[in-house]
Design a protein around this motif. Structure first.
Motif, PDB file in Angstrom:
ATOM      1  N   ALA A   1       0.836  -1.211   0.000  1.00 15.19           N
ATOM      2  CA  ALA A   1       0.000   0.000   0.000  1.00 15.19           C
ATOM      3  C   ALA A   1       0.871   1.263   0.000  1.00 15.19           C
ATOM      4  O   ALA A   1       0.560   2.241  -0.684  1.00 15.19           O
ATOM      5  CB  ALA A   1      -0.921  -0.001   1.218  1.00 15.19           C
ATOM      6  N   VAL A   2       1.968   1.257   0.736  1.00 13.29           N
ATOM      7  CA  VAL A   2       2.818   2.451   0.818  1.00 13.29           C
ATOM      8  C   VAL A   2       3.489   2.736  -0.527  1.00 13.29           C
ATOM      9  O   VAL A   2       3.597   3.873  -0.954  1.00 13.29           O
ATOM     10  CB  VAL A   2       3.880   2.297   1.937  1.00 13.29           C
ATOM     11  CG1 VAL A   2       4.933   3.398   1.850  1.00 13.29           C
ATOM     12  CG2 VAL A   2       3.214   2.316   3.318  1.00 13.29           C
TER      13      VAL A   2
ATOM     14  N   GLY B   1       2.586   1.375  -3.590  1.00 14.09           N
ATOM     15  CA  GLY B   1       1.703   1.303  -4.750  1.00 14.09           C
ATOM     16  C   GLY B   1       1.959   0.071  -5.609  1.00 14.09           C
ATOM     17  O   GLY B   1       1.291  -0.132  -6.623  1.00 14.09           O
TER      18      GLY B   1
ATOM     19  N   GLY C   1       2.653   8.661   0.823  1.00 13.14           N
ATOM     20  CA  GLY C   1       1.359   9.317   0.643  1.00 13.14           C
ATOM     21  C   GLY C   1       1.375  10.335  -0.475  1.00 13.14           C
ATOM     22  O   GLY C   1       0.360  10.973  -0.749  1.00 13.14           O
TER      23      GLY C   1
ATOM     24  N   ALA D   1       3.929   9.982  -3.633  1.00 14.18           N
ATOM     25  CA  ALA D   1       4.232   9.317  -4.910  1.00 14.18           C
ATOM     26  C   ALA D   1       3.668   7.898  -4.923  1.00 14.18           C
ATOM     27  O   ALA D   1       3.639   7.216  -3.894  1.00 14.18           O
ATOM     28  CB  ALA D   1       5.732   9.294  -5.133  1.00 14.18           C
ATOM     29  N   ASP D   2       3.239   7.490  -6.096  1.00 11.82           N
ATOM     30  CA  ASP D   2       2.818   6.107  -6.337  1.00 11.82           C
ATOM     31  C   ASP D   2       3.893   5.516  -7.249  1.00 11.82           C
ATOM     32  O   ASP D   2       4.019   5.920  -8.407  1.00 11.82           O
ATOM     33  CB  ASP D   2       1.448   6.114  -7.020  1.00 11.82           C
ATOM     34  CG  ASP D   2       0.962   4.709  -7.362  1.00 11.82           C
ATOM     35  OD1 ASP D   2       1.810   3.834  -7.644  1.00 11.82           O
ATOM     36  OD2 ASP D   2      -0.265   4.499  -7.366  1.00 11.82           O
TER      37      ASP D   2
ATOM     38  N   ARG E   1       2.958   4.185 -10.679  1.00 13.02           N
ATOM     39  CA  ARG E   1       2.688   5.231 -11.666  1.00 13.02           C
ATOM     40  C   ARG E   1       3.990   5.887 -12.130  1.00 13.02           C
ATOM     41  O   ARG E   1       4.067   6.412 -13.244  1.00 13.02           O
ATOM     42  CB  ARG E   1       1.726   6.279 -11.098  1.00 13.02           C
ATOM     43  CG  ARG E   1       0.357   5.693 -10.719  1.00 13.02           C
ATOM     44  CD  ARG E   1      -0.654   6.777 -10.383  1.00 13.02           C
ATOM     45  NE  ARG E   1      -1.124   7.445 -11.595  1.00 13.02           N
ATOM     46  CZ  ARG E   1      -1.509   8.718 -11.651  1.00 13.02           C
ATOM     47  NH1 ARG E   1      -1.465   9.467 -10.563  1.00 13.02           N
ATOM     48  NH2 ARG E   1      -1.915   9.249 -12.773  1.00 13.02           N
TER      49      ARG E   1
END
Lengths: 486, 444
Positions: free
Chosen positions: A129-130, A132, A257, A259-260, A263
């Motif tokens: 989750a952190v 991505g 929270g 950068a992903d 992506r």
């Protein structure tokens, strides 16, 4: 010296272990034998090691005195760039010491250790989750071990597609271990120079990327503390040529929270739990370097991994494409537990807040010190900023001198002489857990040192003055190595 | 949040200095395409007491409670950890410092590690030990690569199949992307490595055995060293139970060139297998090929004794891809722990404790044989051994679990031909009463 928190305290000398003690003393109980002595082939028996015999008090005083010669995050500000020396919450140690956890044997049947497996399963999810990304292995025991795991996955991925690629692109702003990790997997590092703005240039990557190149290792934010603004284009160039993008996540503390990484185009990233996730550095370790990957690379992750089905959590080792096992058991589990505890205390909002404040602190220092020290890349930074000693050359004062002088003011020096792209680099990473007041005092101390450099440089040349020892002769240590006491 | 000290006013003041409006404006350099679309999907934050409750729930899911006796070693051993160890290792000057890059501020860590290196070298009978690496498995993998580096042109290593199965798997992982070859040596009927299998293996860079091996058997290290050296190969000895060398001949005196293994037994909790301690030592002539950090003695400007990290020209931040390894850290606190443990036990204590472990295992073996079980391998053992039973052991194991005893590791998953044979371990923490309980259930 004004504004100095360091002072001279009562520091006691202490000899080496074998210079004290008395044969026949003991510092630890050995239970009385409740079984008869058994015979043993005399040919197997050795003399036993030549260890000193010490009492419990001898041992306690020895190591207590040693500890007093050390400086840790709990002692004071430790702005060591790229090492993220944030506060290590004490509750995490308490959680890791839970008897059921601390005494758990690593080879128990799954049904007997559902608690530890659940911690691992959930931590895998949290780290996904952190970042991505989609899947996680917790086995790597350190950042460099994670890099190695990533490079093993690179090799396995290309092999599965019938290619053997022999080169890898590594920017000059990457972490120092990257080339050695790649070399272990038979990949020849090809350096990519960063541009004049400290950023990777997509054109430079495009010129070097070819069918023999396995991909690129990018540290983002990079070691200048700058976010690689062209990362998406660079990832596109690498992917188009059939390569993979490895992200060195050592600097994740800057962008939680925000950068992903998926992506951004990153396929694999390692995280340093001892940096971003607050586990204590222990004087050099143990750390933990879990690796997160995109879905397409899940099958290459080390085995076993924790999965969940109807009957609960279990270790799954059945994965024929896996790179194999990278740790004797499940990684540095005690460190994983601490990171788990940290994430549960922080939640998404506070982790994001931590990144915001880490970046705020670094930019604040950058603005406040850039009139005093040469700032080679004057742009908004992330979690760290990098100065140089260029302006102090005139006074024959070096980065090393200023670093050593900081100790007299009660601060651990920043990372120095790294990254290599900045001569005499001073790399400052304050982290989010330093308050404005503490940072102001640090800035004031640095300003005072800059003044001393100009007016009283000899103070700096002889620094530190208040430590247990004066500057140590590292050249002699390397020229005539004494690695074992006698 | 209690770890985040900034007040709103301070944040505003700092933002003003930086020249941006709000905290999110600090991230202007992060392009829109790189941004998260949603917040991270994580559970809501917990207070300290909520977390403690939560952890109690996790602990309750563990079927093996702290008062259970686990008669499994297999690379992770239940030894008594004296109270001084948590008291000293939780001193935050040790705990919250980093790699001692600035030696004047880290003499505690540095002297402690220098002492650890020295005691480790003495225990193993070697000239030099490093500041430690990750664990026993990676230590062995690194030792094999070091053997190849030393021998220059040779690309093949031989490793005993009685080495811990997980260690062999890790070595294979490290070797997979290289063109180095790893061959396994079979085991003879007495549980020792079959050295005759070395016949016909040409161009060996290194030969590695484990002693005591995975079956608990004490290898004939002298014979193994001679066999390796006859082929001009580096001889590597690995271990999972360093306590054995309180009693047994040390590997150095038997001719080992590199000795490595797991040091968890020395004061480190089992903790589901990590963090452990990769102990690593070698002969003086090979020190510049050795991976890992090293602490050396030197003097300061006033001539006083002090300690620094040294021989860093072997390491990756200077030699980049030509480094001896990519390892840039050590298991610092675990090495310190092992140093404290060795210091507390002392030479006399280490011998006594090793002897007690040996005696308990011998008692256990003899009682099992009297109860009708068979000891699978005839070779001498230290505190572990392999047992076979004349009928299924599973019901016995279930009954023992109800009596808070986890009995033995079934070996079929690791060695198909050893299916239904069990690896048992006893240490000083297992009383005769517990052993007798096991025997009673075996007899039933």
């Amino acid at each position: 010296m004004k504004n100095v928190s360091a002072t001279v305290g009562l520091i006691l000398n202490e000899p080496l272990l074998w210079e004290k003690g008395q044969k026949g003393r003991r510092g630890m109980d050995v239970p009385a034998a409740d079984v008869p002595p058994a015979g043993i082939d005399a040919g197997l028996i050795g003399e036993g090691p030549d260890f000193p015999d010490l009492s419990e008090v001898d041992v306690i005083r020895h190591y207590t005195r040693l500890s007093q010669w050390n400086f840790g995050v709990d002692t004071g500000m430790y702005p060591l760039g790229s090492c993220t020396m944030k506060y290590n919450p004490k509750i995490n140690d308490t959680v890791a010491a839970t008897p059921e956890i601390a005494a758990s044997h690593p080879m128990l049947p799954d049904a007997l250790c559902q608690g530890t497996l659940k911690i691992m399963y959930e931590l895998q999810d949290y780290l996904a989750a952190v970042t991505g990304l989609d899947a996680v292995s917790l086995q790597p025991a350190a950042g460099a071990h994670g890099e190695l795991t990533g490079m093993l996955i690179f090799a396995a991925y290309h092999k599965s597609r019938g290619f053997r690629r022999t080169k890898i692109l590594i920017p000059d702003t990457a972490h120092g271990t990257n080339p050695a990790s790649a070399a272990l997997c038979g990949l020849q590092p090809v350096p990519v120079p960063s541009g004049p703005d400290g950023m990777l240039d997509p054109e430079a990557v495009a010129r070097l990327m070819d069918e023999q190149t396995a991909g690129i290792m990018v540290t983002n934010p990079n070691t200048l503390g700058l976010f690689e603004e062209n990362i998406i284009r660079i990832a596109g160039i690498v992917h188009d040529a059939g390569g993979l993008v490895y992200g060195d996540g050592a600097n994740m503390n800057a962008v939680m929270g925000v950068a992903d990484l998926k992506r951004c185009g990153v396929d694999i990233v390692h995280l340093n739990l001892h940096k971003t996730f607050s586990t204590p550095h222990g004087g050099g370790g143990p750390g933990a370097g879990p690796v997160c990957v995109v879905e397409a690379l899940r099958k290459f992750l080390p085995v076993p991994r924790v999965v969940r089905d109807k009957r609960g959590y279990r270790l799954d080792g059945n994965c024929p494409d896996s790179v194999g096992r990278i740790h004797a058991f499940h990684g540095n589990f005690g460190i994983l537990v601490r990171a788990y505890s940290y994430i549960r205390c922080m939640g998404a909002e506070n982790l994001h807040r931590a990144s915001q404040l880490a970046v705020l602190n670094a930019n604040y220092i950058k603005e406040k010190l850039k009139g005093e020290l040469h700032l080679p890349y004057d742009r908004p930074c992330m979690h760290e900023c990098v100065f140089s000693d260029l302006w102090q050359h005139a006074y024959k004062v070096s980065t090393l001198d200023m670093a050593k002088r900081l100790m007299d003011f009660g601060y651990h020096p920043p990372t120095i002489y790294f990254p290599l792209v900045v001569g005499g680099a001073i790399m400052i990473e304050p982290t989010e857990t330093e308050s404005k007041a503490d940072i102001d005092r640090f800035i004031e101390a640095f300003c005072e040192i800059v003044r001393e450099a100009k007016e009283e440089p000899e103070i700096l040349h002889g620094a530190p003055h208040l430590c247990k020892v004066k500057r140590l002769d590292e050249t002699a240590a390397a020229r005539h190595p004494c690695l074992t006491g006698c | 949040m209690r770890y985040l000290p900034h007040t709103d006013d301070e944040i505003q003041a700092m933002l003003q200095v930086v020249g941006v409006e709000g905290l999110e404006d600090l991230f202007a350099p992060v392009p829109g395409g790189c941004r998260r679309k949603e917040a991270m999907d994580l559970p809501a934050p917990m207070t300290e007491w909520e977390l403690k409750d939560h952890v109690r729930g996790l602990a309750a899911m563990m079927k093996v409670k702290p008062d259970f006796k686990v008669l499994i070693g297999a690379g992770s051993y239940d030894h008594h950890i004296p109270a001084i160890i948590p008291a000293l290792t939780s001193r935050s000057e040790f705990l919250t410092s980093y790699t001692p890059y600035q030696p004047e501020m880290a003499q505690g860590t540095l002297q402690g590690i220098f002492e650890y290196q020295t005691l480790t070298a003495r225990l193993l009978g070697m000239d030099v030990a490093n500041a430690s690496i990750y664990d026993g498995a990676s230590a062995l993998a690194e030792a094999l690569l070091m053997g190849i580096r030393i021998s220059k042109k040779k690309k093949k290593v031989a490793i005993s199949s009685a080495v811990h199965p997980h260690y062999r798997q890790v070595a294979r992982t490290y070797f997979r992307p290289t063109d180095f070859e790893l061959v396994e040596l079979p085991v003879t009927a007495d549980g020792r490595t079959d050295l005759a299998a070395l016949e016909g293996l040409e161009d060996l860079a290194a030969v590695a055995v484990q002693s005591p091996n995975f079956f608990g058997i004490i290898e004939d290290l002298g014979a193994a060293a001679a066999a390796a050296h006859q082929r001009e190969a580096i001889f590597i000895t690995c271990f999972t139970e360093p306590l054995a060398y309180g009693l047994l001949k040390n590997p150095g005196s038997c001719g080992a060139d590199i000795v490595c293994g797991e040091g968890q037994s020395f004061g480190i909790p089992r903790c589901f297998g990590g963090p452990g301690l990769g102990m690593f030592a070698c002969r003086q002539q090979y020190v510049r090929s050795m991976p890992g950090r090293l602490v050396g003695q030197t003097t300061d400007l006033d001539g006083r004794r002090g300690y620094v990290l040294t021989l860093s020209t072997r390491e990756q931040h200077i030699r980049r891809e030509k480094a001896t390894s990519n390892i840039c850290s050590n298991q610092g606190l675990c090495a310190m722990t092992a140093g404290i443990y060795m210091a507390a036990l002392g030479g006399t204590g280490l011998r006594e404790l090793a002897r007690l472990n040996y005696d308990k295992a011998e008692y256990f073996k003899a009682e099992l044989v009297r109860a009708g079980a068979g000891i699978c391998f005839a070779g001498p053992t230290f505190n572990e051994f392999v047992v076979e039973f004349d009928r299924s052991f599973r019901p016995v194991a279930r009954r023992l679990l109800r009596k808070k005893v986890v009995a033995g590791l079934e070996l079929g998953g690791h060695y198909p031909r050893l299916k239904d044979k069990y690896l048992f371990c006893v240490t000083e923490t297992v009383s005769r009463e517990i052993i007798d309980t096991v025997i009673e259930e075996v007899r039933r």
